[in-house]
Scaffold this motif. Structure first.
Motif, PDB file in Angstrom:
ATOM      1  N   GLU A 276     -16.277  24.181  -2.704  1.00  0.00           N
ATOM      2  CA  GLU A 276     -16.270  23.846  -1.269  1.00  0.00           C
ATOM      3  C   GLU A 276     -15.079  24.496  -0.577  1.00  0.00           C
TER       4      GLU A 276
ATOM      5  N   ILE B  17     -11.754  16.896   0.345  1.00  0.00           N
ATOM      6  CA  ILE B  17     -13.084  17.377  -0.042  1.00  0.00           C
ATOM      7  C   ILE B  17     -13.751  16.407  -1.035  1.00  0.00           C
TER       8      ILE B  17
ATOM      9  N   LYS C  81     -14.741  27.315   2.422  1.00  0.00           N
ATOM     10  CA  LYS C  81     -13.960  27.082   3.647  1.00  0.00           C
ATOM     11  C   LYS C  81     -12.811  28.084   3.759  1.00  0.00           C
TER      12      LYS C  81
END
Ligand code: UTP
Length: 271
Positions: free
Chosen positions: A235, A215, A239
């Protein structure tokens, strides 16, 4: 199993100027013992076997602290002083566990973490920010227990004064899993009082998944012109990576600001 820990140490330490113009803040003594040794002891007592220090050329002093063998040997030979012998034994024990990697430009905590990528062997690893000391209870040990039980990433959490949210990574909480563990739904680095999703802050202890390395290179620069680990975590949450906030039982001491350092030293001297 969590066997490895990383410790980012490549920051500039501007809040502790003028001391940090010549000195690594992590070596500043707290009751006669450098701050970093409290962090190392927390790691060792929680079962960590290998520790990766992320330093910079400007902070080579930290490496030197653990690599002064010839000096110790000379002094011990001459003086045979028991205290020096014991201190040297302790340093050798730490040295065996530490690897050094470099981040020569302080681009942010996420960039620092990325520098340790090739050394991380397991699916999860521990990260400790040395400005945050947690005394009286081993926070890392409790978090590792929580990680084993929930099979998730874990971050240390603490309630903070609403007016101070802009100093921290603040998270939005979801389901409470037990007395100390709660699901994290989102996290924001240094939000304003109005945009903060709560007054629950992330403190400098993280159990992170190895997939965070994928990431980080995609992240944009965030608050204060730095690449923050909080943004990488965000992030991952989006996800569907499971992140848990662990309310730790110990006492938090801020050693990153001058006022905090002075108060923390006094607090530690009472232990
Ligand atoms: P901070 O940003 O809180 O502290 O970093 P700092 O940069 O050391 O000091 P100030 O804010 O200028 O006073 C949190 C931790 O992350 C490390 C720091 O060394 C500290 O342990 N860090 C920060 C890095 O290793 N690299 C960076 O690029 C930024």
């Amino acid at each position: 199993m969590i066997r490895q820990a990383i410790i980012p140490l490549a920051g500039l330490g501007t809040r502790l100027l003028p001391l940090t113009s010549v000195f690594a803040k992590e070596l500043l003594p707290m009751n006669g013992k450098p701050n970093i040794e409290y962090i190392l002891d927390e790691c060792i007592n929680s079962g960590i076997k290998e520790i990766i220090f992320i330093i910079s050329k400007k902070k080579l002093m930290i490496k030197k602290y653990f690599y002064s063998d010839s000096f110790y040997k000379k002094i011990i030979k001459k003086k045979k002083d028991l205290r020096t012998i014991n201190e040297y034994k302790k340093i050798l024990k730490y040295k065996k566990m530490i690897k050094f990697v470099y981040q020569n430009k302080p681009l942010g905590t996420a960039d620092a973490v990325l520098k340790s990528k090739k050394y991380i062997k397991d699916k999860y690893f521990l990260m400790l920010l040395p400005d945050d000391l947690i005394i009286k209870k081993n926070c890392s040990k409790a978090m590792i227990k929580s990680h084993k039980f929930h099979k998730a990433s874990v971050m240390a959490s603490m309630k903070v004064n609403k007016k101070t949210v802009s100093r921290w990574g603040i998270y939005k909480f979801g389901k409470k899993l037990n007395k100390n563990d709660t699901i994290i739904k989102d996290v924001i680095e240094k939000p304003s009082v109005n945009s903060a999703p709560s007054n629950k802050a992330i403190i400098g202890r993280y159990i992170l998944p190895k997939k965070i390395f994928k990431i980080i290179p995609k992240l944009k620069t965030g608050a204060g012109g730095e690449i923050h680990i909080t943004d990488a975590i965000r992030e991952l949450i989006f996800k569907n990576e499971k992140f848990i906030a662990h309310n730790f039982a110990g006492k938090y001491l801020d050693c990153g600001s001058m006022d905090g350092y002075i108060k923390s030293s006094i607090e530690i001297s009472k232990l």
